[in-house]
Scaffold this active site. Structure first.
Site, PDB file in Angstrom:
ATOM      1  N   SER A 289       0.909  -1.283   0.002  1.00 58.20           N
ATOM      2  CA  SER A 289       0.096  -0.040   0.078  1.00 58.20           C
ATOM      3  C   SER A 289       0.904   1.479   0.070  1.00 58.20           C
ATOM      4  CB  SER A 289      -0.785   0.020   1.307  1.00 58.20           C
ATOM      5  OG  SER A 289      -1.117   1.476   1.644  1.00 58.20           O
ATOM      6  N   SER A 290       0.264   2.320  -0.418  1.00 57.60           N
ATOM      7  CA  SER A 290       1.134   3.473  -0.512  1.00 57.60           C
ATOM      8  C   SER A 290       1.466   4.082   0.982  1.00 57.60           C
ATOM      9  CB  SER A 290       0.302   4.660  -1.368  1.00 57.60           C
ATOM     10  OG  SER A 290      -0.858   4.781  -0.705  1.00 57.60           O
ATOM     11  N   CYS A 291       0.972   3.677   1.968  1.00 57.15           N
ATOM     12  CA  CYS A 291       1.251   4.141   3.295  1.00 57.15           C
ATOM     13  C   CYS A 291       2.610   3.419   3.818  1.00 57.15           C
ATOM     14  CB  CYS A 291      -0.012   3.738   4.285  1.00 57.15           C
ATOM     15  SG  CYS A 291      -0.007   2.192   4.485  1.00 57.15           S
TER      16      CYS A 291
ATOM     17  N   TYR B 130       0.687  -1.186  10.131  1.00 55.96           N
ATOM     18  CA  TYR B 130       0.272  -1.666   8.809  1.00 55.96           C
ATOM     19  C   TYR B 130       1.523  -1.502   7.955  1.00 55.96           C
ATOM     20  CZ  TYR B 130      -2.344  -2.316   4.703  1.00 55.96           C
ATOM     21  OH  TYR B 130      -2.674  -2.653   3.262  1.00 55.96           O
TER      22      TYR B 130
ATOM     23  N   LYS C  37       3.976  -4.180   6.181  1.00 61.13           N
ATOM     24  CA  LYS C  37       3.932  -4.383   4.576  1.00 61.13           C
ATOM     25  C   LYS C  37       5.351  -3.853   4.029  1.00 61.13           C
ATOM     26  CE  LYS C  37      -0.091  -5.394   3.393  1.00 61.13           C
ATOM     27  NZ  LYS C  37      -0.420  -6.308   2.447  1.00 61.13           N
TER      28      LYS C  37
ATOM     29  N   HIS D 147     -12.374   2.653   4.598  1.00 59.86           N
ATOM     30  CA  HIS D 147     -11.540   4.021   3.827  1.00 59.86           C
ATOM     31  C   HIS D 147     -12.560   4.931   3.569  1.00 59.86           C
ATOM     32  CE1 HIS D 147      -8.702   0.570   3.411  1.00 59.86           C
ATOM     33  NE2 HIS D 147      -7.801   1.244   3.887  1.00 59.86           N
TER      34      HIS D 147
HETATM   35  O1  GFB Z   1      -9.321   6.428   3.534  1.00 56.78           O
HETATM   36  P1  GFB Z   1      -8.707   6.808   4.842  1.00 56.78           P
HETATM   37  O2  GFB Z   1      -9.238   5.982   6.137  1.00 56.78           O
HETATM   38  O3  GFB Z   1      -7.171   6.390   4.893  1.00 56.78           O
HETATM   39  O4  GFB Z   1      -8.591   8.290   5.021  1.00 56.78           O
HETATM   40  P2  GFB Z   1      -5.657   6.832   4.633  1.00 56.78           P
HETATM   41  C1  GFB Z   1      -8.329   9.306   4.147  1.00 56.78           C
HETATM   42  C2  GFB Z   1      -8.691  10.557   4.703  1.00 56.78           C
HETATM   43  O5  GFB Z   1     -10.099  10.943   4.404  1.00 56.78           O
HETATM   44  C3  GFB Z   1      -8.240  10.989   6.060  1.00 56.78           C
HETATM   45  C4  GFB Z   1     -10.316  11.492   5.530  1.00 56.78           C
HETATM   46  O6  GFB Z   1      -7.832  12.339   5.898  1.00 56.78           O
HETATM   47  C5  GFB Z   1      -9.615  10.998   6.847  1.00 56.78           C
HETATM   48  O7  GFB Z   1      -9.628  11.796   7.575  1.00 56.78           O
HETATM   49  N1  GFB Z   1     -12.050  11.162   5.804  1.00 56.78           N
HETATM   50  C6  GFB Z   1     -12.958  11.868   6.097  1.00 56.78           C
HETATM   51  C7  GFB Z   1     -12.325   9.983   6.192  1.00 56.78           C
HETATM   52  N2  GFB Z   1     -14.189  11.431   6.221  1.00 56.78           N
HETATM   53  C8  GFB Z   1     -13.941  10.068   6.473  1.00 56.78           C
HETATM   54  C9  GFB Z   1     -14.510   8.903   6.919  1.00 56.78           C
HETATM   55  O8  GFB Z   1     -15.996   9.070   7.233  1.00 56.78           O
HETATM   56  N3  GFB Z   1     -13.751   7.724   7.073  1.00 56.78           N
HETATM   57  C10 GFB Z   1     -12.706   7.526   6.550  1.00 56.78           C
HETATM   58  N4  GFB Z   1     -11.948   6.231   6.863  1.00 56.78           N
HETATM   59  N5  GFB Z   1     -11.959   8.662   6.650  1.00 56.78           N
HETATM   60  C11 GFB Z   1      -5.286   4.404   5.394  1.00 56.78           C
HETATM   61  C12 GFB Z   1      -4.211   3.691   6.082  1.00 56.78           C
HETATM   62  O9  GFB Z   1      -4.743   5.756   5.338  1.00 56.78           O
HETATM   63  O10 GFB Z   1      -5.276   4.324   3.816  1.00 56.78           O
HETATM   64  C13 GFB Z   1      -4.200   2.381   5.605  1.00 56.78           C
HETATM   65  O11 GFB Z   1      -4.700   3.868   7.428  1.00 56.78           O
HETATM   66  C14 GFB Z   1      -4.043   2.297   3.901  1.00 56.78           C
HETATM   67  O12 GFB Z   1      -2.856   2.011   6.087  1.00 56.78           O
HETATM   68  C15 GFB Z   1      -5.050   2.974   3.326  1.00 56.78           C
HETATM   69  O13 GFB Z   1      -2.912   2.736   3.493  1.00 56.78           O
HETATM   70  C16 GFB Z   1      -4.952   2.951   1.813  1.00 56.78           C
HETATM   71  O14 GFB Z   1      -5.578   7.251   3.350  1.00 56.78           O
HETATM   72  O15 GFB Z   1      -5.532   8.162   5.482  1.00 56.78           O
END
Ligand code: GFB
Length: 317
Positions: free
Chosen positions: A114-116, A143, A147, A186
């Site tokens: 993953s890109s993280c 995570y 990875k 996500h």
């Molecule tokens: O998709 P996401 O959970 O993952 O969140 P990451 C991306 C952005 O969307 C963050 C915002 O800035 C969140 O605060 N966001 C806004 C929300 N509203 C929401 C919501 O309702 N739900 C969620 N989930 N986010 C993950 C990593 O990071 O991405 C993993 O934790 C993995 O390790 C994955 O790499 C692809 O992009 O921040």
């Protein structure tokens, strides 16, 4: 022009580990176009964290090629809340499969990350060589470490035993079969569900964080196509980024999802929730130079994913 084909899937037994997940199921759909036998095994029949069981299963089923799409995955909150599972389950899965692949003579293996894995403040767009050049984003370092270890396992087997094991790092993915449980999802499936509900109840859409972070999004079937392409056309130690080449802020994404779903209500932010990495745009030059490029435009992909959501395809619904 795609680069030369190095591995032919024709006539091969191909195991998709994690075939019930969003990426795994897209890989199974994509591999149906190849002249190969796709192997899958359900969670109740094989625990992928148990090395001895994985070894036995592989010895009995003899895959020639393996895609490691199995992982404990989740959004920003789940990553931050369950560090033990995100670290250990992922380490155990990649260890069990990679070691057994070597022991049972698998010809080719693709490990998906993953890109993280990249530093929180990596220069944008993020090139493959940014790996291990700085501190990770704290919400998902567990995570990310697992990875990174998976990439290193593939590289170690290549270096010491000459195994044709490769790694691919996709950007944020979305599509049919996503997880819509708001506590662990996500952002893309979360927004789809939230906008859908807000439209139904004429209420505001709640966006976590400030809405300013930028993310890159790829439709999962494009990612599966890229993985099959890399299996056929790539053989080297360095991992390869899988991205679309541009990104969007979370606020712009919210507006786009609202447009696709047809809701014009208010957007509010919940700043008690984390933003995570400010930006995570991958440099996909390496993949482009190999001759592959994503096909699905973001608006079109969101419309398709929303149709799948309405059809009840997905978890956490
Ligand atoms: O998709 P996401 O959970 O993952 O969140 P990451 C991306 C952005 O969307 C963050 C915002 O800035 C969140 O605060 N966001 C806004 C929300 N509203 C929401 C919501 O309702 N739900 C969620 N989930 N986010 C993950 C990593 O990071 O991405 C993993 O934790 C993995 O390790 C994955 O790499 C692809 O992009 O921040």
């Amino acid at each position: 022009m795609p680069s030369e084909q190095l591995f032919d899937l024709a006539g091969k037994r191909v195991w998709v580990a994690g075939h019930r997940g969003m990426v795994g199921s897209a890989l199974v759909r994509r591999l149906a176009q190849e002249d190969c036998t796709v192997l899958t095994v359900g969670r109740s029949d094989l625990d992928l964290t148990e090395r001895a069981d994985v070894h036995r299963w592989m010895e009995a089923n003899r895959p020639d090629a393996v895609f490691i799409a199995a992982a404990k995955v989740g959004g920003i909150l789940a990553n931050d809340s369950f560090p033990v599972q995100f670290l250990l389950d992922n380490l155990l899965i990649s260890t069990a499969i990679t070691t057994s692949a070597h022991e049972t003579g698998v010809e080719k293996l693709l490990f998906l990350g993953s890109s993280c894995i990249y530093p929180k403040l990596a220069p944008q767009p993020i090139r493959e060589d940014a790996l291990l050049t700085g501190a990770l984003e704290p919400t998902n370092e567990w995570y990310a470490i697992a990875k990174i270890a998976g990439i290193k396992q593939a590289q170690a087997y290549r270096r010491q035993y000459g195994c044709d094991f490769i790694s691919a790092m996709p950007t944020n993915l979305y599509g049919p079969g996503d997880n819509f449980d708001l506590a662990s999802s996500h952002v893309m499936p979360a927004l789809m569900r939230k906008v859908h509900e807000a439209k139904r109840t004429s209420s505001p859409v709640v966006v976590w964080g400030t809405g300013t972070p930028r993310r890159e999004f790829m439709y999962v079937d494009d990612c599966a196509d890229a993985c099959v392409f890399l299996m056929q056309h790539y053989s080297d130690a360095e991992h390869v980024n899988i991205g679309v080449g541009d990104d969007i802020s979370i606020m712009e994404l919210t507006q786009l999802v609202m447009e696709v779903i047809g809701y014009d209500g208010e957007i509010v932010t919940d700043q008690t929730k984390p933003d995570g990495t400010p930006r995570k745009l991958m440099d996909n030059t390496k993949l482009t130079n190999l001759g592959w490029k994503a096909r699905t435009a973001l608006r079109e992909g969101i419309a398709q994913a929303y149709a799948a959501f309405l059809a009840g395809e997905g978890r956490g619904l």
